[in-house]
Design a protein around this motif. Structure first.
Motif, PDB file in Angstrom:
ATOM      1  N   ASP A  13       0.835  -1.205   0.000  1.00 39.88           N
ATOM      2  CA  ASP A  13       0.000   0.000   0.000  1.00 39.88           C
ATOM      3  C   ASP A  13       0.870   1.256   0.000  1.00 39.88           C
ATOM      4  O   ASP A  13       0.596   2.228  -0.715  1.00 39.88           O
ATOM      5  N   ARG A  15       3.997   1.549  -1.157  1.00 45.68           N
ATOM      6  CA  ARG A  15       4.664   1.701  -2.447  1.00 45.68           C
ATOM      7  C   ARG A  15       3.688   2.070  -3.560  1.00 45.68           C
ATOM      8  O   ARG A  15       4.078   2.690  -4.555  1.00 45.68           O
ATOM      9  N   ALA A  16       2.421   1.713  -3.402  1.00 50.91           N
ATOM     10  CA  ALA A  16       1.417   2.108  -4.392  1.00 50.91           C
ATOM     11  C   ALA A  16       1.254   3.620  -4.438  1.00 50.91           C
ATOM     12  O   ALA A  16       0.851   4.181  -5.468  1.00 50.91           O
ATOM     13  N   HIS A  17       1.575   4.279  -3.333  1.00 53.11           N
ATOM     14  CA  HIS A  17       1.492   5.743  -3.287  1.00 53.11           C
ATOM     15  C   HIS A  17       2.846   6.401  -3.538  1.00 53.11           C
ATOM     16  O   HIS A  17       2.909   7.476  -4.146  1.00 53.11           O
ATOM     17  N   PRO A  20       3.966   4.428  -7.583  1.00 53.70           N
ATOM     18  CA  PRO A  20       2.810   3.779  -8.226  1.00 53.70           C
ATOM     19  C   PRO A  20       3.101   3.161  -9.592  1.00 53.70           C
ATOM     20  O   PRO A  20       2.521   2.133  -9.938  1.00 53.70           O
ATOM     21  N   ASP A  21       4.008   3.761 -10.368  1.00 53.11           N
ATOM     22  CA  ASP A  21       4.239   3.295 -11.735  1.00 53.11           C
ATOM     23  C   ASP A  21       5.436   2.355 -11.867  1.00 53.11           C
ATOM     24  O   ASP A  21       5.749   1.887 -12.962  1.00 53.11           O
ATOM     25  N   THR A  34       2.384  -3.142 -11.939  1.00 49.63           N
ATOM     26  CA  THR A  34       2.963  -2.048 -11.167  1.00 49.63           C
ATOM     27  C   THR A  34       2.499  -2.121  -9.719  1.00 49.63           C
ATOM     28  O   THR A  34       1.576  -2.865  -9.377  1.00 49.63           O
ATOM     29  N   TYR A  35       3.126  -1.293  -8.867  1.00 43.61           N
ATOM     30  CA  TYR A  35       2.723  -1.291  -7.467  1.00 43.61           C
ATOM     31  C   TYR A  35       1.288  -0.796  -7.302  1.00 43.61           C
ATOM     32  O   TYR A  35       0.543  -1.300  -6.441  1.00 43.61           O
ATOM     33  N   ALA A  36       0.875   0.184  -8.102  1.00 52.02           N
ATOM     34  CA  ALA A  36      -0.506   0.668  -8.017  1.00 52.02           C
ATOM     35  C   ALA A  36      -1.481  -0.438  -8.408  1.00 52.02           C
ATOM     36  O   ALA A  36      -2.509  -0.650  -7.744  1.00 52.02           O
ATOM     37  N   ASN A  39      -1.549  -3.214  -5.700  1.00 50.63           N
ATOM     38  CA  ASN A  39      -2.302  -2.825  -4.507  1.00 50.63           C
ATOM     39  C   ASN A  39      -3.799  -2.952  -4.734  1.00 50.63           C
ATOM     40  O   ASN A  39      -4.550  -3.411  -3.864  1.00 50.63           O
ATOM     41  N   THR A  40      -4.263  -2.553  -5.913  1.00 52.31           N
ATOM     42  CA  THR A  40      -5.684  -2.646  -6.233  1.00 52.31           C
ATOM     43  C   THR A  40      -6.159  -4.103  -6.212  1.00 52.31           C
ATOM     44  O   THR A  40      -7.196  -4.427  -5.617  1.00 52.31           O
TER      45      THR A  40
END
Length: 505
Positions: A13, A15-17, A20-21, A34-36, A39-40
């Protein structure tokens, strides 16, 4: 005294912020996430899990041949505050049942390829089977109010490899993984372009820890479904890989597959799972592979010590110094001046074995983890591994470490693998037996040349007194560690056979 963070943000979570890419995971079929995106999907899986598990207080077991699905579930399950139990897909029914019962598992996640295995397990163990297809459906989900992780919460329950007997269920906390990542980063450094190639089993601590570290660092883990020397060599040369973890047999196969050099973009090749021969290390370095021998255990969240780049040549053959967050010492009680059992203390050490308080108290004494491995520290504090304590051979009053003899034998022409064991002997206490696997069966072994080779490289008391030939590979754990106790059992059952040539496995 255990050092730990009371709580911190879930690393995926976070690293998603923050990244993110950045590619979090890349697979051998070139699938990337990707990390975003990760996370989703992890949020969706967590929500679906929450609706389908039967008991949140017991570990959730995971049996899947898919590294992609494993990677998602690895990060989703702990968000429920429930430990994950990764299962080895190569285990047989009774072995899997043992682990499910030992860890009191009520929920089992499986993919399509493992569903029939799970169904048979359910016939003998009351368990709720959840399919990965159900968890990955594109349903609506609610975001949790928090992604806080407590350092002392158990993240994983991982069974030991079982090199000397029944495996035990090791409990590793969020804090164990966090501090392991910190210690590794302080030793190897972290580059935002790092791509750590994972070709070891991802359900074993050696592979799983790569997934964990990469998420904590915000870097990329490149995952292969298994080890293939051709594919690994190709990725090292063509896919900007910077870090690789292997065991000695993998490294040997990589170097034997071709004679090409490797690019200088590779920062480190960590080799663990047992002592590495000096000859193999030197061959790797000549080919451009910066090999760093490492030493670790499931009970310490993988790495305990690792050689640094600076010392790779001067201290070749050493497993380095303890990671900065750990303390090492050697308990010298094996009748030699410097050799003793290796003990470790620090925040990566397990909180204990699941439902085995007696084993925990025996293994962890005053915070010190008794590893069962033997070795010594040199005058500068560098660790050298000798062998497993249980495998030590005492012949004529002299201690012989099987790994040392095996390393010498493996460097002789036409020997692919060697296992050295001790067998009772009226005169010497124990005699040394070598079981060999040949690279080419039809060529055989020249006895005179082998004796001359051993005379040159080993003291006479370390020489095997009998040699046996096996047509099948030697038994190893999933992490590549030689299971000498199984070799011994096979030998024992054929002890009346003549020591000329014997098919043991």
């Amino acid at each position: 005294m255990r050092v730990d963070l009371p709580s911190y943000q879930d690393w995926v979570d976070f690293r998603a912020h923050s990244h993110p890419d950045v590619i979090a995971l890349e697979f051998s079929d070139r699938k990337k996430i990707t990390y975003a995106e990760l996370n989703t999907v992890v949020y969706k899986v967590t929500s679906a899990l929450n609706q389908n598990i039967s008991n949140k207080n017991s570990p959730i077991a995971l049996l899947t041949s898919s590294s992609f699905e494993f990677s998602l579930f690895l990060h989703a399950i702990p968000r429920l505050g429930t430990p994950i139990l990764p299962l080895n897909i190569r285990l047989k029914n009774d072995e899997l049942l043992f682990q499910l019962r030992e860890a009191n598992v009520c929920n089992l996640i499986v993919d399509e390829s493992c569903f029939e295995v799970a169904r048979k397990l359910a016939e003998s163990h009351d368990i709720n089977i959840i399919t990965s297809e159900l968890l990955l459906q594109d349903n609506d989900y609610e975001l949790p109010d928090t992604s806080e992780m407590k350092g002392d919460d158990v993240h994983s329950i991982i069974f030991t490899s079982g090199t000397t007997g029944k495996p035990k269920a090791v409990m590793l906390t969020n804090g164990n993984y966090y501090w392991s990542a910190v210690g590794s980063a302080q030793n190897l450094g972290v580059d935002n372009r790092d791509r750590w190639l994972l070709c070891m089993p991802y359900y074993h601590v050696g592979g799983l820890s790569i997934l964990m570290r990469s998420a904590i660092y915000g870097t990329c883990a490149v995952i292969h479904e298994g080890f293939d020397q051709e594919l690994v060599n190709s990725y090292l040369r063509n896919s900007s890989i910077t870090l690789l973890s292997v065991v000695p047999t993998m490294l040997k196969r990589m170097l034997e597959f071709d004679d090409g050099v490797f690019p200088n973009t590779i920062r480190a090749v960590l080799v663990g799972g047992g002592p590495v021969s000096k000859m193999l290390l030197e061959k790797a370095q000549l080919r451009g592979l910066p090999v760093l021998q490492t030493y670790g255990l499931t009970e310490a969240a993988s790495q305990i010590s690792t050689l640094s780049h600076h010392d790779a040549i001067e201290k070749i053959g050493s497993a380095g110094k303890a990671l900065s967050i750990n303390t090492l010492r050697v308990e010298k009680n094996i009748s030699e001046d410097d050799i003793g059992e290796i003990l470790v203390k620090g925040p990566t050490v397990t909180v204990g074995y699941f439902a085995q308080s007696d084993a925990t108290q025996k293994t962890i004494v005053d915070g010190w983890l008794h590893t069962g491995d033997i070795g010594h520290l040199d005058d500068e504090g560098y660790l050298f591994i000798s062998d497993r304590r249980d495998d030590l051979i005492v012949t004529g009053g002299e201690n012989v470490y099987p790994a040392e003899v095996e390393n010498v034998l493996s460097n002789f022409a036409n020997i692919a693998e060697a296992a050295v064991i001790g067998f009772p002997d009226d005169e010497w206490g124990q005699k040394i037996i070598a079981v060999l696997v040949l690279t080419q069966d039809k060529i055989g072994i020249n006895a005179t040349q082998l004796k001359n080779f051993l005379d040159k490289n080993l003291a006479n008391y370390k020489h095997p007194r009998q040699f046996f030939i096996s047509e099948q590979v030697l038994p190893r754990t999933i992490s590549g560690k030689l299971q000498r106790h199984l070799v011994h059992l096979k030998f024992e059952s054929n002890s009346s056979s003549k020591p000329i040539e014997l098919n043991l496995f």
